[in-house]
Structures are given as C-alpha cells and as structure tokens.
Design an enzyme around this catalytic site. Structure first.
Site, short mmCIF file in Angstrom:
data_model
loop_
_atom_site.label_atom_id
_atom_site.label_comp_id
_atom_site.label_asym_id
_atom_site.label_seq_id
_atom_site.Cartn_x
_atom_site.Cartn_y
_atom_site.Cartn_z
N CYS A 135 0.82 -1.21 0.00
CA CYS A 135 0.00 0.00 0.00
C CYS A 135 0.86 1.26 0.00
O CYS A 135 1.42 1.63 1.04
CB CYS A 135 -0.92 -0.01 1.22
SG CYS A 135 -1.89 1.48 1.37
N CYS A 138 -0.53 4.11 2.24
CA CYS A 138 -0.33 3.91 3.69
C CYS A 138 1.14 4.12 4.08
O CYS A 138 1.43 4.70 5.12
CB CYS A 138 -0.70 2.50 4.12
SG CYS A 138 -2.12 1.81 3.31
N ASP A 139 2.07 3.62 3.28
CA ASP A 139 3.46 3.53 3.72
C ASP A 139 4.44 4.42 2.97
O ASP A 139 5.60 4.53 3.38
CB ASP A 139 3.94 2.06 3.58
CG ASP A 139 3.11 1.12 4.44
OD1 ASP A 139 2.63 1.57 5.51
OD2 ASP A 139 2.94 -0.04 4.05
#
Ligand code: NAP
Length: 312
Positions: A135, A138-139
């Site tokens: 992701c 997200c990261d």
C-alpha cells in the site's frame, strides 16, 4: 446468544457492498451490512480515484467510501463494524454468525472483495511492515529520499509507482515481461517520470535485510542470472486473490477463486448474491463494483418479492 432476523444481510463494505446497501435501503429492506476488517475496501487506500463518474477532479478513495456510507445510512441501512465468523448457506433462513451474535437472513449479498496477491518468496512475510508493503498510500511517507522497488506491470503497479515518486529518491519497477499490462495513459506517465526506471523480464527471488529490507535478489528470466541489488523497500502490486474462504465450500467458485454468478448476480445458492471483486476477475473498477452491488440488490428485492428465496 443474541439472535435477529433480516430480509437482507450484506457482507463487505467496499463500493459493491455499500452500493447494494443504498439500493436495498431505498427498497425498504432495512439491510444489515457487516463491514469486516476493511471499511471501504481497496478504495480506502487509493489516494485519488480519477475515473469515478461525477468527480471530474477526482476524489480520495476514503472520501468516496464515506459518501457511499452516508447515502446508505440516510435511507435506513444499518452498518455494523464487525467480522462475520461463520456462514451457513445450507439452512433457510441463512445463518450468519459474528462475535456474540447470530443473524438469520432471507437473502445475502456477498461483497467481500479481494486481497493483494503475495509473491511467495523468502523474506516477504518476515519483512512485511519492515520494508515490504502492499500500500503506497499507507506507507509511502516512510520512504522519503529512499531507493525503492515496485513489483508488477499492471495499472496498480504503475499508479502506485507514480504516487511513490512524491517521497522516494528513485522507484524501480521490476516486471516479469518486457511489455506492460497497464493502460497507455499510466504507461506514458510512468515512462516520462524521471524518478522511475524499469527492470524488464525479471522476477524477485528473495527479499533480504537485517531489521529492515536492504536488498532484493532478482533473476533475469532470459539469462537466468541472479544478482542482489540494493533496496530500501519493496512494494508489491501483482494482482489480487478473492476473499472467498468464508463460503468457499458452500457455493460454486471459478478456478481463480471468484464466485460464479448468473446474469442477475445470483450465486449457485438461491437467495445468495455476489457483487464486486469477489465475483469479478475482469473489470475491478470502483464504478463496476458499485454497479454490480446495485444490480445484486435489485435482484435480491425481486427474489424476496417473488418469495422464491425462501425455498432451497
Ligand atoms: P493485474 O492487472 O492483474 O496486473 C498484475 C501484474 O502483476 C501483471 O503485470 C502481472 O504480470 C504481474 N504479476 C502477477 N503475478 C506475478 C508474480 N507472481 N510475480 C511477478 N509478477 C506478477 O493487477 P492490478 O494491476 O492490480 O489491476 C487489477 C485490475 O484493476 C485491472 O483490471 C486494472 O485495470 C484495474 N486497475 C485500474 C486502475 C485504474 O484504472 N486507474 C488502477 C488500478 C487497478 P503479467 O503482466 O506478466 O501477467
């Protein structure tokens, strides 16, 4: 144990499930929707959705999910933030068990979506969260100024690689062929991005590191040469596997694990419908999933009106 009955239970809170909830709620079925672990499905981790009609400037995946939820709740859908533990499709009404509660239902819409496919190489599981990610939204932030690798050659890989250039020093796409599966627009964008480069005809054999990832072992599929290259992070976007474990042995599945449906989105079990990526290996768009959710809800309404669903 608490027990209640519903005309329709929807499992999954991605675009398909929430769209089904809007239609079923407007038909006054008072549907109950179990969200599972991921609210808004894969859309929730999509930074910007640029191809959902009605949003010419794009909309964040999470924001779009929220609008679906608001619309469903406005018409009386009930959304419960819990995971379905067990499903019995052999009894009428069907039985759906969550933690501490059993719900019976005349009809069900399965909208459990799909999860990221795994590479299955040494180091992938061990370093997930420590340099291996599925992701970018997200990261990505954790990779400011880093040299990272993206695995895959489809739309997801390219879209996420382009997104990661916001943070990373360099993004190298490792693809197992020498042509991309991704669409022309994304390919043009990726190829013209100065931070993005490609390693073609190559697969990842191992992901290595100490506390965090520091290298990947790759194999050139033409020469079969392997070598280790420096990497601060590996983002894997190689497709999806349908989330069908909950009911896999109770209805007919295709070879790839997607649920087989007829043109009304009914599965092999009468009264059980499916919508979105759980039954769609082809299109996998927010708009197509939402459309399938609406269609499945209309079918459930018709099925209930005809009272056919209550008979096996
Ligand atoms: P995908 O289209 O199935 O592409 C998966 C990619 O991963 C392919 O390039 C495939 O290689 C590669 N791959 C698969 N297994 C692999 C393995 N074990 N090792 C190495 N590489 C492997 O998946 P996706 O990119 O997630 O897209 C899924 C669907 O969503 C598609 O229909 C796509 O159009 C859609 N989507 C659309 C958008 C958008 O419209 N903006 C964004 C994201 C996704 P091969 O090419 O050799 O098979």
């Amino acid at each position: 144990m608490e027990k209640e009955h519903r005309k329709l239970v929807i499992i999954g809170a991605g675009p398909a499930g929430l769209s089904a909830a809007i239609y079923a709620a407007r038909a006054e079925l008072k549907p109950l929707l179990f969200t599972g672990m991921v609210l808004y499905g894969q859309a929730s981790v999509t930074e910007t959705i640029e191809n959902y009609p009605g949003f010419p400037n794009g909309i964040g995946g999470n924001d779009l999910g929220q609008t679906f939820q608001e619309q469903a709740e406005r018409f009386g859908a009930e959304i419960e933030y819990s995971q379905v533990e067990c499903l019995d499709l052999s009894v009428r009404p069907f039985e759906i068990s969550t933690f501490g509660k059993v719900v019976t239902a005349d009809t069900i819409i399965l909208a459990t979506g799909a999860d990221n496919r795994k590479l299955g190489v040494p180091g992938e599981v061990e370093f997930t969260g420590q340099g291996v990610s599925y992701c970018a939204t997200c990261d990505g932030w954790f990779y400011k100024g880093k040299d990272i690798h993206v695995v895959g050659g489809g739309d997801s890989a390219l879209e996420e690689a382009i997104f990661l250039t916001r943070y990373a020093n360099s993004v190298t796409i490792i693809h197992r062929r020498d042509t991309l599966r991704a669409g022309a627009l994304l390919e043009r964008r990726a190829r013209s991005d100065p931070k993005i480069s490609f390693i073609w005809n190559t697969v990842v054999k191992e992901i290595k590191g100490e506390e965090k990832v520091n290298s990947v072992v790759i194999e050139d599929l033409n020469t079969h040469e392997t070598k280790s290259i420096h990497s601060d992070g590996v983002f894997i976007f190689i497709g999806h596997t349908p989330n069908s474990e909950l009911f896999a042995d109770q209805l007919a599945l295709a070879e790839d694990g997607t649920v087989l449906v007829d043109k009304t989105y009914q599965t092999s079990v009468k009264g059980v419908f499916a919508a979105g990526e759980i039954c769609d290996p082809l299109f996998r768009q927010v708009v197509t999933s939402a459309g399938m959710g609406a269609a499945a809800a209309i079918s459930a309404v018709r099925c209930l009106e005809e009272m056919e669903c209550n008979r096996p």
